[in-house]
Design a protein around this motif. Structure first.
Motif, PDB file in Angstrom:
ATOM      1  N   LEU A 233     -64.669 -89.521 -31.603  1.00  0.00           N
ATOM      2  CA  LEU A 233     -64.078 -89.555 -32.943  1.00  0.00           C
ATOM      3  C   LEU A 233     -63.825 -90.967 -33.443  1.00  0.00           C
ATOM      4  O   LEU A 233     -63.291 -91.147 -34.540  1.00  0.00           O
ATOM      5  N   GLY A 234     -64.261 -91.966 -32.664  1.00  0.00           N
ATOM      6  CA  GLY A 234     -64.361 -93.304 -33.232  1.00  0.00           C
ATOM      7  C   GLY A 234     -65.301 -93.322 -34.426  1.00  0.00           C
ATOM      8  O   GLY A 234     -65.263 -94.247 -35.247  1.00  0.00           O
ATOM      9  N   LEU A 235     -66.133 -92.286 -34.542  1.00  0.00           N
ATOM     10  CA  LEU A 235     -67.002 -92.145 -35.716  1.00  0.00           C
ATOM     11  C   LEU A 235     -66.201 -92.119 -37.012  1.00  0.00           C
ATOM     12  O   LEU A 235     -66.723 -92.463 -38.079  1.00  0.00           O
ATOM     13  N   PHE A 236     -64.934 -91.709 -36.921  1.00  0.00           N
ATOM     14  CA  PHE A 236     -64.092 -91.633 -38.112  1.00  0.00           C
ATOM     15  C   PHE A 236     -63.728 -93.007 -38.677  1.00  0.00           C
ATOM     16  O   PHE A 236     -63.128 -93.099 -39.737  1.00  0.00           O
ATOM     17  N   GLY A 237     -64.067 -94.080 -37.934  1.00  0.00           N
ATOM     18  CA  GLY A 237     -63.739 -95.416 -38.412  1.00  0.00           C
ATOM     19  C   GLY A 237     -62.369 -95.889 -37.991  1.00  0.00           C
ATOM     20  O   GLY A 237     -61.817 -96.833 -38.580  1.00  0.00           O
ATOM     21  N   THR A 238     -61.793 -95.273 -36.951  1.00  0.00           N
ATOM     22  CA  THR A 238     -60.448 -95.623 -36.500  1.00  0.00           C
ATOM     23  C   THR A 238     -60.397 -96.951 -35.759  1.00  0.00           C
ATOM     24  O   THR A 238     -59.320 -97.536 -35.610  1.00  0.00           O
ATOM     25  N   ASP A 239     -61.549 -97.426 -35.278  1.00  0.00           N
ATOM     26  CA  ASP A 239     -61.616 -98.661 -34.505  1.00  0.00           C
ATOM     27  C   ASP A 239     -62.459 -99.671 -35.277  1.00  0.00           C
ATOM     28  O   ASP A 239     -63.685 -99.594 -35.302  1.00  0.00           O
ATOM     29  N   ALA A 240     -61.793-100.626 -35.911  1.00  0.00           N
ATOM     30  CA  ALA A 240     -62.496-101.593 -36.759  1.00  0.00           C
ATOM     31  C   ALA A 240     -63.510-102.410 -35.967  1.00  0.00           C
ATOM     32  O   ALA A 240     -64.576-102.772 -36.489  1.00  0.00           O
ATOM     33  N   GLN A 241     -63.212-102.690 -34.704  1.00  0.00           N
ATOM     34  CA  GLN A 241     -64.146-103.469 -33.890  1.00  0.00           C
ATOM     35  C   GLN A 241     -65.424-102.676 -33.609  1.00  0.00           C
ATOM     36  O   GLN A 241     -66.517-103.239 -33.590  1.00  0.00           O
ATOM     37  N   MET A 242     -65.287-101.374 -33.412  1.00  0.00           N
ATOM     38  CA  MET A 242     -66.479-100.564 -33.192  1.00  0.00           C
ATOM     39  C   MET A 242     -67.328-100.497 -34.465  1.00  0.00           C
ATOM     40  O   MET A 242     -68.561-100.553 -34.415  1.00  0.00           O
ATOM     41  N   VAL A 243     -66.698-100.371 -35.604  1.00  0.00           N
ATOM     42  CA  VAL A 243     -67.427-100.345 -36.880  1.00  0.00           C
ATOM     43  C   VAL A 243     -68.159-101.670 -37.084  1.00  0.00           C
ATOM     44  O   VAL A 243     -69.296-101.698 -37.571  1.00  0.00           O
ATOM     45  N   ALA A 244     -67.525-102.767 -36.676  1.00  0.00           N
ATOM     46  CA  ALA A 244     -68.179-104.071 -36.788  1.00  0.00           C
ATOM     47  C   ALA A 244     -69.402-104.150 -35.875  1.00  0.00           C
ATOM     48  O   ALA A 244     -70.426-104.749 -36.236  1.00  0.00           O
ATOM     49  N   GLN A 245     -69.309-103.547 -34.694  1.00  0.00           N
ATOM     50  CA  GLN A 245     -70.471-103.500 -33.791  1.00  0.00           C
ATOM     51  C   GLN A 245     -71.602-102.693 -34.428  1.00  0.00           C
ATOM     52  O   GLN A 245     -72.774-103.070 -34.330  1.00  0.00           O
ATOM     53  N   PHE A 246     -71.250-101.575 -35.042  1.00  0.00           N
ATOM     54  CA  PHE A 246     -72.247-100.771 -35.758  1.00  0.00           C
ATOM     55  C   PHE A 246     -72.950-101.619 -36.811  1.00  0.00           C
ATOM     56  O   PHE A 246     -74.180-101.648 -36.891  1.00  0.00           O
ATOM     57  N   ASP A 247     -72.179-102.322 -37.614  1.00  0.00           N
ATOM     58  CA  ASP A 247     -72.751-103.157 -38.675  1.00  0.00           C
ATOM     59  C   ASP A 247     -73.694-104.209 -38.103  1.00  0.00           C
ATOM     60  O   ASP A 247     -74.794-104.430 -38.639  1.00  0.00           O
ATOM     61  N   ALA A 248     -73.272-104.861 -37.019  1.00  0.00           N
ATOM     62  CA  ALA A 248     -74.111-105.913 -36.436  1.00  0.00           C
ATOM     63  C   ALA A 248     -75.438-105.346 -35.937  1.00  0.00           C
ATOM     64  O   ALA A 248     -76.509-105.938 -36.159  1.00  0.00           O
ATOM     65  N   ASN A 249     -75.393-104.191 -35.284  1.00  0.00           N
ATOM     66  CA  ASN A 249     -76.623-103.574 -34.792  1.00  0.00           C
ATOM     67  C   ASN A 249     -77.542-103.149 -35.924  1.00  0.00           C
ATOM     68  O   ASN A 249     -78.755-103.394 -35.887  1.00  0.00           O
ATOM     69  N   ILE A 250     -76.973-102.506 -36.939  1.00  0.00           N
ATOM     70  CA  ILE A 250     -77.802-102.007 -38.043  1.00  0.00           C
ATOM     71  C   ILE A 250     -78.364-103.163 -38.861  1.00  0.00           C
ATOM     72  O   ILE A 250     -79.527-103.123 -39.300  1.00  0.00           O
ATOM     73  N   ARG A 251     -77.574-104.199 -39.038  1.00  0.00           N
ATOM     74  CA  ARG A 251     -78.086-105.376 -39.763  1.00  0.00           C
ATOM     75  C   ARG A 251     -79.281-105.976 -39.016  1.00  0.00           C
ATOM     76  O   ARG A 251     -80.303-106.333 -39.624  1.00  0.00           O
ATOM     77  N   GLU A 252     -79.166-106.071 -37.704  1.00  0.00           N
ATOM     78  CA  GLU A 252     -80.267-106.613 -36.900  1.00  0.00           C
ATOM     79  C   GLU A 252     -81.473-105.683 -36.954  1.00  0.00           C
ATOM     80  O   GLU A 252     -82.625-106.158 -37.050  1.00  0.00           O
ATOM     81  N   LEU A 253     -81.244-104.398 -36.842  1.00  0.00           N
ATOM     82  CA  LEU A 253     -82.338-103.432 -36.872  1.00  0.00           C
ATOM     83  C   LEU A 253     -83.088-103.500 -38.199  1.00  0.00           C
ATOM     84  O   LEU A 253     -84.332-103.494 -38.230  1.00  0.00           O
ATOM     85  N   LEU A 254     -82.369-103.575 -39.298  1.00  0.00           N
ATOM     86  CA  LEU A 254     -83.003-103.629 -40.610  1.00  0.00           C
ATOM     87  C   LEU A 254     -83.775-104.928 -40.806  1.00  0.00           C
ATOM     88  O   LEU A 254     -84.738-104.971 -41.611  1.00  0.00           O
ATOM     89  N   ALA A 255     -83.388-105.963 -40.096  1.00  0.00           N
ATOM     90  CA  ALA A 255     -84.094-107.245 -40.205  1.00  0.00           C
ATOM     91  C   ALA A 255     -85.327-107.303 -39.306  1.00  0.00           C
ATOM     92  O   ALA A 255     -86.124-108.248 -39.403  1.00  0.00           O
ATOM     93  N   THR A 256     -85.507-106.303 -38.447  1.00  0.00           N
ATOM     94  CA  THR A 256     -86.631-106.279 -37.522  1.00  0.00           C
ATOM     95  C   THR A 256     -87.907-105.833 -38.250  1.00  0.00           C
ATOM     96  O   THR A 256     -87.922-104.737 -38.831  1.00  0.00           O
ATOM     97  N   PRO A 257     -88.952-106.638 -38.240  1.00  0.00           N
ATOM     98  CA  PRO A 257     -90.196-106.226 -38.916  1.00  0.00           C
ATOM     99  C   PRO A 257     -90.791-104.995 -38.251  1.00  0.00           C
ATOM    100  O   PRO A 257     -90.741-104.833 -37.032  1.00  0.00           O
TER     101      PRO A 257
END
Length: 345
Positions: free
Chosen positions: A319-343
Motif C-alpha cells: 500500500l505504499g502505492l497510495f503515495g504514503t512514502d515520499a521517498q518511494m514515490v521519488a524512487q518511482f519518478d527517478a526510474n520512470i524518468r530514466e526509462l523514458l529517456a532510454t532510446p
C-alpha cells in the motif's frame, strides 16, 4: 447507482464507448464504456502517449494525485497520459452501474483488449511510449507487453506479477470470503454497501494485515501518517476507504486479479510468454510487499530480455502505492524518468 463512483469523488473523467466486447470467458459485455482521465496533449507524431491502468479498488484519481504532474516523470507538459479505469472498478462499465451480481466474469485480457480498441480506434495510436501500472495495473502492463509486443515501447510493472501465484490466489480468496459471508450480502442482491458493512470491515482488516508490512507495524508508521493508534488507523483510514465501495465491484476485480496470467498465451509456458516482450522493461516491486514479494517479481524479470530489476524501497509494503512514502514515490519518478529517456526501436 452508487454515488461513491461520481465525478465529484473521482473526476474529471470521461466515459468513452467502445461497443460490444467479446469476453475471454465467453459471452459479450454490451456497450462497454471506459472511464478515461486525460492529461497533456498528443503530439503530431503521436509517439508521446503513456497508458496508466488502475489497480484493485483504485481509480484514475489516485494515479493523478500520486504519480502525475508537471516536473514529475509522468509530466503532462511532455506526454499525453491516458489513465483508463479497469472494467469492474466502478467508473468504467461495472456491476454497480450495470447488472449487479449478474455481471459477467472479466479477465485482465478483456481489459487490455478494450484499452487497445480505445487507443487505436478513438485516439488513433499505433504505439505507446510507456505502459506503467501498479498491482492489478502491473498485471495489465504485463498483458499489454506480451499481447501487443510491437505496440509497447517501454513497460514498467510495479508491485505486481505477470502470473499470479497460488499463495496470492488463496489470500485473495479470503478477501472475497470476508464479503460474501456477510449475511447482508444476500448473494449480491444488497441494496447498498451499508448492508454489507461488516463484510467490508473484515475486508479492510485483511488488507491492513497484508497491504502494509510487519515493519510498518513494528515502526508504528501509522503514527507518522497521523493516526494515534492502530485501531484508529483501521477504523478511520482502512475501513473508511472501503466502506462506500460496491461489494460486487470488489468481487469482480478480485476474481480477475486471482487469474492474472500472461502464460495463457503460450499454453502455460511462462518463459515463452515473457520471451515475447520487446518493450524496454523495468520491473519495480516494493521491497516489503507481502502480496507480490520481491523474489516472485525477480524470478519473472530474469525471463524478460533486456529488462532491469528496480525494486522500490519502502516499509509501507504494497500500500505504499497510495503515495504514503515520499521517498518511494521519488524512487518511482527517478526510474520512470530514466526509462523514458532510454532510446527504443
Amino acid at each position: 447507482m452508487n454515488n461513491y463512483y461520481s465525478q465529484q469523488n473521482h473526476g474529471p473523467f470521461e466515459l468513452i464507448g467502445i461497443g460490444d466486447l467479446q469476453l475471454e470467458e465467453g459471452g459479450t459485455l454490451p456497450d462497454c464504456r471506459l472511464a478515461v482521465s486525460l492529461h497533456g496533449q498528443l503530439n503530431a507524431a503521436k509517439d508521446n502517449a503513456i497508458l496508466v491502468p488502475t489497480w484493485y479498488s483504485g481509480t484514475s484519481k489516485i494515479m493523478e494525485q500520486v504519480y502525475i504532474g508537471t516536473g514529475r516523470a509522468l509530466d503532462p507538459d511532455k506526454y499525453f497520459i491516458i489513465c483508463v479505469n479497469q472494467i469492474g472498478g466502478g467508473l468504467s462499465t461495472s456491476p454497480s452501474n450495470s447488472n449487479g451480481p449478474d455481471f459477467p466474469q472479466i479477465r485482465i485480457g478483456d481489459d487490455v483488449r478494450a484499452q487497445y480498441r480505445l487507443l487505436t480506434e478513438h485516439f488513433g495510436l499505433t504505439s505507446l511510449a510507456l505502459v506503467v501500472g501498479g498491482s492489478m495495473g502491473a498485471q495489465q502492463t504485463y498483458e499489454w507487453a506480451v499481447r501487443y509486443p510491437e505496440f509497447v515501447k517501454r513497460a514498467a510493472p510495479m508491485a505486481g506479477t505477470a502470473r499470479n501465484t497460488e499463495h496470492d490466489f488463496l489470500f485473495t480468496e479470503t478477501l472475497i470470503d470476508a464479503i460474501t459471508t456477510d449475511p447482508g450480502f444476500h448473494k449480491g442482491l444488497y441494496h447498498s454497501p451499508e448492508q454489507v458493512a461488516a463484510g467490508l470491515r473484515r475486508h479492510a482488516q485483511l488488507w491492513t494485515v497484508m497491504g502494509w508490512s510487519t515493519e510498518f507495524f513494528r515502526t508504528r508508521r501509522h503514527q507518522a501518517l497521523g493516526f494515534a493508534s492502530m485501531a484508529e488507523f483501521v477504523d478511520t483510514f482502512m475501513t473508511g476507504y472501503f466502506a462506500s465501495m460496491d461489494p460486487n465491484n470488489l468481487l469482480c476485480m478480485a476474481w480477475k486479479w486471482q487469474r492474472g496470467d500472461v502464460s495463457r498465451h503460450t499454453a502455460g509456458d511462462l518463459p515463452a510468454a515473457l520471451g515475447r516482450i520487446k518493450a524496454k522493461t523495468y520491473v519495480m516491486p516494493i521491497s516489503h510487499d507481502m502480496f507480490f514479494p520481491v523474489s516472485d517479481c525477480q524470478t519473472e524479470q530474469l525471463l524478460i530480455s533486456g529488462s532491469e530489476f528496480r525494486p522500490l524501497q519502502s516499509v509501507d509494503g504494497h500500500l505504499g502505492l497510495f503515495g504514503t512514502d515520499a521517498q518511494m514515490v521519488a524512487q518511482f519518478d527517478a526510474n520512470i524518468r530514466e526509462l523514458l529517456a532510454t532510446p527504443v526501436v
